[in-house]
Design a protein around this motif. Structure first.
Motif, short mmCIF file in Angstrom:
data_model
loop_
_atom_site.label_atom_id
_atom_site.label_comp_id
_atom_site.label_asym_id
_atom_site.label_seq_id
_atom_site.Cartn_x
_atom_site.Cartn_y
_atom_site.Cartn_z
N ALA A 17 -0.85 -6.87 -2.65
CA ALA A 17 -0.32 -7.66 -1.53
C ALA A 17 1.16 -7.39 -1.29
N GLY A 18 1.88 -6.98 -2.33
CA GLY A 18 3.31 -6.75 -2.18
C GLY A 18 3.67 -5.34 -1.77
N LEU A 19 2.68 -4.44 -1.63
CA LEU A 19 2.97 -3.06 -1.28
C LEU A 19 3.25 -2.91 0.21
N SER A 20 4.13 -1.97 0.53
CA SER A 20 4.36 -1.63 1.93
C SER A 20 3.14 -0.87 2.46
N PRO A 21 2.99 -0.79 3.78
CA PRO A 21 1.86 -0.03 4.33
C PRO A 21 1.80 1.41 3.85
N ILE A 22 2.96 2.07 3.72
CA ILE A 22 2.97 3.46 3.24
C ILE A 22 2.51 3.52 1.80
N ALA A 23 3.04 2.63 0.96
CA ALA A 23 2.63 2.62 -0.45
C ALA A 23 1.15 2.34 -0.57
N ARG A 24 0.65 1.39 0.22
CA ARG A 24 -0.78 1.06 0.16
C ARG A 24 -1.63 2.25 0.58
N SER A 25 -1.16 3.03 1.57
CA SER A 25 -1.94 4.19 2.01
C SER A 25 -2.01 5.26 0.92
N LEU A 26 -0.93 5.42 0.15
CA LEU A 26 -0.94 6.39 -0.94
C LEU A 26 -1.92 5.98 -2.04
N VAL A 27 -1.98 4.68 -2.32
CA VAL A 27 -2.94 4.19 -3.30
C VAL A 27 -4.36 4.38 -2.78
N ASP A 28 -4.59 4.07 -1.51
CA ASP A 28 -5.95 4.10 -0.96
C ASP A 28 -6.51 5.52 -0.89
N ARG A 29 -5.65 6.51 -0.61
CA ARG A 29 -6.17 7.87 -0.44
C ARG A 29 -6.21 8.68 -1.74
N ALA A 30 -5.70 8.09 -2.82
CA ALA A 30 -5.66 8.81 -4.09
C ALA A 30 -7.07 9.07 -4.62
N GLU A 31 -7.25 10.28 -5.18
CA GLU A 31 -8.51 10.62 -5.85
C GLU A 31 -8.47 10.23 -7.32
#
Length: 400
Positions: A17-31
């Protein structure tokens, strides 16, 4: 351009919840996701590969390197570049292959809670580092922010403060900063008894010295009685002049050859937290170890051996001090050859033979040639008289 395959994302106690949109996108796309159990537990369950940090850490670094080309995301506490995993990873992976997104550091959050200016506090980490580091930071009025290794760290810090005469210092333990379970525990070092603490904590200290406690300065020339020694000690006036000639700069490495009780190496390291030193000594290594711990430089590298043989295969120094054994065959030749361009060599001697040798080298290589004579006033009956210490001859030179 090199593909950026590795992301290092700082995450706080508030989780995703505390991540920025860019940080969240890096987490979401990680393999591949990498982190501690606590960090990985913040993520929703899915089929992606997960790597938990191992001990030793190098095994995890190797595992990350083997996945180059995949989208790898490392989760780190707060700011990865503040005593964090980002610094370690950059020793193995170029920045051109990484994206680093920090969250607020523990230090930043602590200052926000306490109303302290981060630029006016002493910051230190005790994670996998000896508590003796704190000795170099203690002075009346100091504000310390300390990263704890575990729930036991506050009690260790309280005991150290009390032992050094700072038992009246106030302590605030800040647990789980930035999360729903954040808690602050306030007390005094000498009466600290709280043990029911979270492993994830930081300690804020406002240093208050007992009456009569004399804090040690960071300038060269500590009082002689600050050291445990058997008489083989560079006197504090000579020490100050010698450190001035050695001219330490942050991050530089000193060889202290014939280190005695280690005073030159210790004060070199005290001049800046990033200064490093190696003390080479054959007979007094226990004195060096005791003094390094007591004076806040437990990272001093001690080599039990006799120079110049013990100098083989050591990291290249920026400066060398020869405090003992200058007349040993091959000593100055070996030290001079080890220095890079711009490196400094300082040698002190007390004998006529040593002085003759240094003068020969001075004629050959230049530099400065100095006689240091110290006189101290001491009682003679009801009066005071001057007592001369053994004069020191010093040669200092910079390698062209």
């Amino acid at each position: 351009m090199t593909q950026k395959w590795l992301s290092v994302v700082g995450i706080g106690e508030d989780g995703l919840a505390g991540l920025s949109p860019i940080a969240r996108s890096l987490v979401d796309r990680a393999e591949v996701l990498v982190g501690g159990d606590r960090h990985l537990a913040m993520l929703p369950t899915d089929e992606r590969e997960r790597l938990v940090w191992t001990s030793p850490l190098r095994d995890s670094i190797e595992a990350i390197l083997h996945r180059q080309g995949q989208a790898v995301c490392v989760l780190a506490s707060g700011d990865p570049m503040c005593y964090g995993i980002g610094v370690t990873l950059l020793r193995h992976i170029p920045l051109t292959e990484m994206t680093i997104l920090p969250a607020p550091s523990t230090f930043s959050l602590a200052c926000a809670r306490l109303g302290w200016s981060l630029t006016e506090v002493e910051t230190v980490s005790l994670c996998n580092r000896p508590p003796a580091l704190l000795h170099a930071y203690l002075y009346p009025g100091a504000r310390l922010l300390i990263l704890s290794e575990s729930q036991q760290t506050p009690a260790i810090v309280a005991a150290l403060l009390t032992q050094r005469g700072f038992g009246n210092s106030s302590m605030t333990v800040l647990e789980r900063l930035g999360g729903a379970y954040e808690r602050h525990v306030v007390g005094t070092a000498s009466t600290w008894s709280e043990t029911n603490l979270a492993n994830l904590n930081a300690i804020a200290v406002e240093c208050v010295a007992h009456s009569g406690v004399t804090a040690l300065p960071r300038t060269p020339g500590l009082p002689d009685d600050a050291y445990h020694h058997d008489g083989q000690l560079t006197k504090h006036e000579v020490r100050a002049l010698t450190l001035s000639a050695l001219a330490p700069m942050p991050g530089e490495l000193l060889w202290d050859v014939g280190a005695g009780c280690g005073s030159i190496a210790i004060e070199w390291m005290r001049s800046h937290p990033r200064c490093r030193a190696i003390a080479i000594e054959k007979t007094r290594t226990q004195y060096i170890a005791d003094n390094a711990a007591a004076l806040g430089t437990p990272g001093l590298h001690i080599i039990n051996g006799k120079a110049p043989d013990a100098l083989q295969d050591l990291p290249q120094p920026n400066a060398i001090f020869i405090g003992g054994g200058a007349t040993t065959d091959g000593m100055i030749e070996t030290c001079w050859a080890a220095l890079p361009q711009g490196g400094r060599l300082v040698a002190n001697v007390v004998t006529i033979e040593g002085e003759r040798l240094l003068f020969q080298w001075h004629e050959k290589l230049g530099g400065t040639f100095t006689r240091i004579a110290i006189q101290r006033a001491e009682p003679i009956g009801r009066f005071l008289g001057w007592r001369s210490l053994a004069p020191i001859t010093q040669w200092a030179v910079v390698k062209p």
